[in-house]
Scaffold this active site. Structure first.
Site, PDB file in Angstrom:
ATOM      1  N   PHE A   6       1.176  -1.015   0.194  1.00 57.78           N
ATOM      2  CA  PHE A   6      -0.084   0.510  -0.134  1.00 57.78           C
ATOM      3  C   PHE A   6       1.152   1.063  -0.269  1.00 57.78           C
ATOM      4  O   PHE A   6       1.697   1.034   0.891  1.00 57.78           O
ATOM      5  CB  PHE A   6      -1.078  -0.502   0.953  1.00 57.78           C
ATOM      6  CG  PHE A   6      -1.821   0.693   0.778  1.00 57.78           C
ATOM      7  CD1 PHE A   6      -3.171  -0.347   1.005  1.00 57.78           C
ATOM      8  CD2 PHE A   6      -2.549   2.330   0.799  1.00 57.78           C
ATOM      9  CE1 PHE A   6      -4.654   0.011   0.839  1.00 57.78           C
ATOM     10  CE2 PHE A   6      -3.091   2.614   0.894  1.00 57.78           C
ATOM     11  CZ  PHE A   6      -4.657   1.579   1.130  1.00 57.78           C
ATOM     12  N   HIS A  72     -10.197   5.168   8.113  1.00 54.51           N
ATOM     13  CA  HIS A  72      -9.064   4.284   9.443  1.00 54.51           C
ATOM     14  C   HIS A  72      -8.286   4.096   9.219  1.00 54.51           C
ATOM     15  O   HIS A  72      -7.432   3.437   9.894  1.00 54.51           O
ATOM     16  CB  HIS A  72     -10.520   2.585   8.650  1.00 54.51           C
ATOM     17  CG  HIS A  72      -9.840   1.993   8.022  1.00 54.51           C
ATOM     18  ND1 HIS A  72     -10.066   2.217   6.550  1.00 54.51           N
ATOM     19  CD2 HIS A  72      -8.093   1.498   7.050  1.00 54.51           C
ATOM     20  CE1 HIS A  72      -9.912   1.657   5.374  1.00 54.51           C
ATOM     21  NE2 HIS A  72      -8.789   1.081   5.884  1.00 54.51           N
TER      22      HIS A  72
HETATM   23  N1  INI Z   1      -2.551   0.472   4.387  1.00 56.68           N
HETATM   24  C1  INI Z   1      -1.895   1.117   4.504  1.00 56.68           C
HETATM   25  O1  INI Z   1      -0.641   0.757   4.634  1.00 56.68           O
HETATM   26  N2  INI Z   1      -2.284   2.804   4.660  1.00 56.68           N
HETATM   27  C2  INI Z   1      -3.020   2.809   4.431  1.00 56.68           C
HETATM   28  O2  INI Z   1      -3.067   4.866   3.875  1.00 56.68           O
HETATM   29  C3  INI Z   1      -4.021   2.405   4.211  1.00 56.68           C
HETATM   30  N3  INI Z   1      -5.300   3.109   4.101  1.00 56.68           N
HETATM   31  O3  INI Z   1      -5.404   3.964   3.128  1.00 56.68           O
HETATM   32  O4  INI Z   1      -6.118   2.599   4.050  1.00 56.68           O
HETATM   33  C4  INI Z   1      -4.049   0.591   4.401  1.00 56.68           C
HETATM   34  N4  INI Z   1      -5.024   0.280   4.204  1.00 56.68           N
HETATM   35  C5  INI Z   1      -4.851  -0.781   3.940  1.00 56.68           C
HETATM   36  C6  INI Z   1      -5.119  -2.411   5.298  1.00 56.68           C
HETATM   37  O5  INI Z   1      -3.858  -1.741   5.937  1.00 56.68           O
HETATM   38  C7  INI Z   1      -4.943  -3.724   4.841  1.00 56.68           C
HETATM   39  O6  INI Z   1      -3.985  -3.877   3.700  1.00 56.68           O
HETATM   40  C8  INI Z   1      -6.887  -3.902   4.900  1.00 56.68           C
HETATM   41  O7  INI Z   1      -7.292  -3.802   5.628  1.00 56.68           O
HETATM   42  C9  INI Z   1      -6.574  -5.719   4.383  1.00 56.68           C
HETATM   43  O8  INI Z   1      -6.983  -5.904   5.537  1.00 56.68           O
END
Ligand code: INI
Length: 139
Positions: A6, A72
């Site tokens: 991400f 979130h």
């Molecule tokens: N994960 C991140 O590493 N950074 C982010 O900014 C982010 N946002 O913006 O939502 C993010 N979301 C994904 C999360 O880490 C999980 O991979 C997902 O919820 C599945 O469990």
């Protein structure tokens, strides 16, 4: 290392800074493994699994959580931080918190080597320091 896909533009720059800092301090690339995970939320479990193998002197966690992009944010950032701490405490292996938490993508890029240092390189130095410190403490 555990690295999150991400915000990959940011985390890839952190990974590169981390590898570079490790190499400059005597840890060559062939002694480093990288596990990619979908997001920062998945970092703690993976870090703990890696630490439990006993194969690693330290686990460096690299991720990037940007407030502007998610409602979130607090859950992802807070749980990632708590989980990384927990992985270290549970295993006795240094598990390093190299997860950026910023308001904007610009701030994140600046801290991933563009302007104000590279948080991945900082995480590498913290890992080396902790490995040496724990070796001195022993037990
Ligand atoms: N994960 C991140 O590493 N950074 C982010 O900014 C982010 N946002 O913006 O939502 C993010 N979301 C994904 C999360 O880490 C999980 O991979 C997902 O919820 C599945 O469990």
């Amino acid at each position: 290392m555990v690295a999150s896909r991400f915000n990959a533009m940011v985390t890839e720059a952190m990974l590169s800074g981390c590898r570079d800092a490790l190499a400059r301090h005597g840890v060559p690339d062939e002694r480093v493994d990288v596990a990619w995970v979908p997001g920062s939320f998945e970092i703690p479990l993976t870090a703990r699994k890696l630490a439990e193998t006993g194969r690693y002197a330290a686990v460096i966690c690299l991720g990037c959580v940007i407030r502007g992009e998610t409602t979130h944010y607090d859950h992802v950032a807070g749980q990632a931080a708590a989980g990384v701490m927990q992985a270290g405490l549970a295993t006795g292996i240094p598990v390093i918190f190299g997860i950026l938490t910023t308001e904007t993508v610009e701030q994140a890029l600046n801290r991933a080597g563009l302007k104000s240092g590279n948080k991945g390189a900082d995480a590498a130095l913290a890992a080396i320091e902790m490995v040496n410190l724990l070796a001195r403490i022993g037990g």
